[in-house]
Design a protein around this motif. Structure first.
Motif, PDB file in Angstrom:
ATOM      1  N   TRP A 198       0.839  -1.204   0.000  1.00 13.44           N
ATOM      2  CA  TRP A 198       0.000   0.000   0.000  1.00 13.44           C
ATOM      3  C   TRP A 198       0.872   1.252   0.000  1.00 13.44           C
ATOM      4  O   TRP A 198       0.602   2.207  -0.732  1.00 13.44           O
ATOM      5  N   TRP A 199       1.926   1.258   0.814  1.00 10.32           N
ATOM      6  CA  TRP A 199       2.801   2.421   0.870  1.00 10.32           C
ATOM      7  C   TRP A 199       3.530   2.610  -0.456  1.00 10.32           C
ATOM      8  O   TRP A 199       3.678   3.743  -0.939  1.00 10.32           O
ATOM      9  N   ILE A 200       3.994   1.528  -1.057  1.00 13.14           N
ATOM     10  CA  ILE A 200       4.708   1.636  -2.331  1.00 13.14           C
ATOM     11  C   ILE A 200       3.805   2.212  -3.412  1.00 13.14           C
ATOM     12  O   ILE A 200       4.200   3.130  -4.155  1.00 13.14           O
ATOM     13  N   LEU A 201       2.591   1.706  -3.511  1.00 11.84           N
ATOM     14  CA  LEU A 201       1.701   2.113  -4.599  1.00 11.84           C
ATOM     15  C   LEU A 201       1.099   3.493  -4.383  1.00 11.84           C
ATOM     16  O   LEU A 201       0.897   4.235  -5.352  1.00 11.84           O
ATOM     17  N   ASP A 202       0.793   3.847  -3.140  1.00  6.14           N
ATOM     18  CA  ASP A 202       0.053   5.083  -2.887  1.00  6.14           C
ATOM     19  C   ASP A 202       0.883   6.205  -2.284  1.00  6.14           C
ATOM     20  O   ASP A 202       0.426   7.360  -2.292  1.00  6.14           O
TER      21      ASP A 202
ATOM     22  N   SER B 191       4.670   6.380  -2.496  1.00  4.80           N
ATOM     23  CA  SER B 191       6.053   6.508  -2.950  1.00  4.80           C
ATOM     24  C   SER B 191       6.093   6.921  -4.422  1.00  4.80           C
ATOM     25  O   SER B 191       5.140   6.693  -5.181  1.00  4.80           O
ATOM     26  N   SER B 192       7.205   7.525  -4.821  1.00  5.13           N
ATOM     27  CA  SER B 192       7.386   7.903  -6.224  1.00  5.13           C
ATOM     28  C   SER B 192       7.509   6.679  -7.119  1.00  5.13           C
ATOM     29  O   SER B 192       7.085   6.698  -8.281  1.00  5.13           O
ATOM     30  N   LEU B 193       8.073   5.585  -6.569  1.00  6.36           N
ATOM     31  CA  LEU B 193       8.157   4.359  -7.349  1.00  6.36           C
ATOM     32  C   LEU B 193       6.764   3.826  -7.680  1.00  6.36           C
ATOM     33  O   LEU B 193       6.510   3.397  -8.812  1.00  6.36           O
ATOM     34  N   GLY B 194       5.864   3.885  -6.705  1.00  2.37           N
ATOM     35  CA  GLY B 194       4.496   3.444  -6.958  1.00  2.37           C
ATOM     36  C   GLY B 194       3.795   4.313  -7.976  1.00  2.37           C
ATOM     37  O   GLY B 194       3.008   3.822  -8.796  1.00  2.37           O
ATOM     38  N   PHE B 195       4.070   5.626  -7.950  1.00  2.88           N
ATOM     39  CA  PHE B 195       3.488   6.510  -8.962  1.00  2.88           C
ATOM     40  C   PHE B 195       3.966   6.120 -10.354  1.00  2.88           C
ATOM     41  O   PHE B 195       3.181   6.095 -11.315  1.00  2.88           O
ATOM     42  N   GLN B 196       5.245   5.793 -10.477  1.00  2.00           N
ATOM     43  CA  GLN B 196       5.771   5.355 -11.774  1.00  2.00           C
ATOM     44  C   GLN B 196       5.176   4.020 -12.184  1.00  2.00           C
ATOM     45  O   GLN B 196       4.880   3.794 -13.373  1.00  2.00           O
ATOM     46  N   PHE B 197       4.997   3.108 -11.221  1.00  2.00           N
ATOM     47  CA  PHE B 197       4.345   1.835 -11.527  1.00  2.00           C
ATOM     48  C   PHE B 197       2.954   2.063 -12.122  1.00  2.00           C
ATOM     49  O   PHE B 197       2.597   1.488 -13.157  1.00  2.00           O
TER      50      PHE B 197
END
Length: 435
Positions: free
Chosen positions: A276-280, A282-288
């Protein structure tokens, strides 16, 4: 213009408007929907309601199958026209008994004398859900990057082999031994999935084909290692099975030895928060998410799409690998064979679809499917219902989720994006005419 020509005044006084003068009525003003109506519409057009209704429809179809396969219903239907009430009573008894046994085998057993033993079915549900949640997160995260990761079986097998080899080969103190085994399994699953991401990034190879082939490669590779002394095969044994895991590497029980719930469940919950933290957040989640929505637009915006494919599959493989670690260190601690994945790699696809690739949705879907697994055995033992019916219900859930227009048509739900019909305020003339 005089008041006698005003239609509203004419209606109040009872006078008639001359026929040669046209009556101009004001345009009705649209009435804006209330906040509650807007909220209900968002719920009705969202994906969450489709998942809930898909489960409901699958349970209804499952009830029909339970009734048709019940011997008492078949016997009562033989004299249906003479006493139809017996048939309906038999149908109710069979369906209610089956789903009651499913509930008591998955959530709480009211027949137990105390709360501790009564809540044991819930711990079994959470135990079955533990690898499903971890593997579902891996599949769901790959979905967010725009990749279809169906190589869960191979990733679980390689992760289980690496974690198991560390668990029975080394002599380390607890909890260091357990931590090293977990890390080894996660790395193995991550690297095996990273092959598919690397091939897609470098050559454009479709990840579906690659992961399917990697499943077979992993299966036959692990089968060979299980038959080779010095690798995974237990010393002095001719069976394709590993030695038992050492106690210092096994997951400890959370609620004590009377329950099967182990530390792996807490690790899966931690992964839910992490994803949840990665996707919502973090910048990495935004790129994903940007790559998953439109890779061409993401590339124009300066995102390295090929790198996101590799990163996404590495993280997804690590999550699926944790499911393999759960099987080895938490469930099958006496040694495992090539069937250690237990079909979880493919069930994870269903969990990810039902959860909408959302971490919290995957958590709920994993617990639901864990309840099906735990309660299915109780339903078979108590009511004689074939366990295959539970598998049919799971398959129907996938079918209904894959066909949202069908679910919306059955329940008459509005289509997403459709504008609501605005209510119009009635004019004074219409109100007087209604009176």
């Amino acid at each position: 213009m005089s008041d006698r020509n005003d239609p509203d005044v004419a209606l109040e006084t009872g006078s008639q408007v001359p026929p040669d003068e046209p009556v101009i009525e004001p345009e009705p003003e649209p009435e804006e929907p209330s906040r509650w109506q807007q909220a209900l519409r968002q719920i009705a057009t969202g994906n969450a309601i489709i998942s809930v209704l898909a489960v409901l429809l699958a349970l209804v179809v499952g009830a029909v199958m339970i009734a048709f396969t019940d011997e008492r219903v078949q016997a009562a239907s033989g004299y249906f026209f003479a006493r139809p009430g017996d048939t309906f009573a038999a149908i109710w008894d069979s369906v209610a008994g089956a789903y009651s046994a499913l509930f008591q085998g998955a959530v709480y057993n009211f027949r137990r004398p105390d709360f501790a033993s009564g809540i044991r079915p819930l711990t079994e549900t959470l135990n079955f859900a533990t690898p499903l949640i971890a593997a579902g997160l891996g599949v769901g995260l790959a979905f967010k990057v725009g990749m279809f990761n169906i190589g869960g079986r191979g990733q679980m097998l390689l992760a289980a082999s690496a974690a198991g080899w560390v668990a029975f080969s080394f002599d380390l103190p607890f909890p260091l031994h357990m931590i090293v085994a977990v890390i080894a399994g996660i790395i193995a699953g991550s690297l095996w999935a990273g092959i598919a991401g690397l091939l897609k990034a470098r050559t454009g190879a479709h990840e579906v084909i690659v992961t399917i082939m990697l499943n077979y490669v992993a299966l036959y590779l692990v089968s060979w290692m299980l038959r080779t002394p010095g690798l995974l095969q237990a010393p002095g044994s001719n069976n394709p099975k590993t030695p038992p895991m050492k106690d210092t590497a096994i997951f400890p029980d959370i609620l004590g030895s009377g329950f099967n719930l182990h530390l792996g469940f807490l690790l899966s919950l931690g992964c839910v928060v992490l994803v949840w933290w990665i996707l919502d957040r973090s910048s990495l989640g935004f790129q994903f998410r940007a790559v998953g929505l439109n890779p061409k637009a993401a590339r124009v915006a300066g995102i390295n799409v090929n790198r996101m494919y590799v990163y996404g599959m590495l993280i997804a493989g690590g999550l699926v690998g944790l499911a393999g670690v759960d099987q080895v260190l938490g469930t099958v601690t006496t040694g495992f064979s090539s069937g250690i994945d237990a079909g979880i790699g493919f069930d994870a696809i269903t969990v990810a679809l039902l959860g909408g690739s959302n971490p919290w949705g995957i958590l709920a879907a994993g617990i639901l499917f864990g309840a099906f697994k735990a309660g299915g055995f109780a339903m078979q033992a108590a009511e004689g219902v074939p366990i295959d019916i539970v598998l049919v219900v799971q398959s129907l859930i996938v079918l209904f989720i894959a066909a949202p227009p069908l679910v919306r048509a059955i329940f008459r739900l509005p289509q997403p994006g459709a504008k609501p019909k605005k209510r119009t305020r009635t004019t004074r003339k219409e109100e007087v005419a209604a009176k």
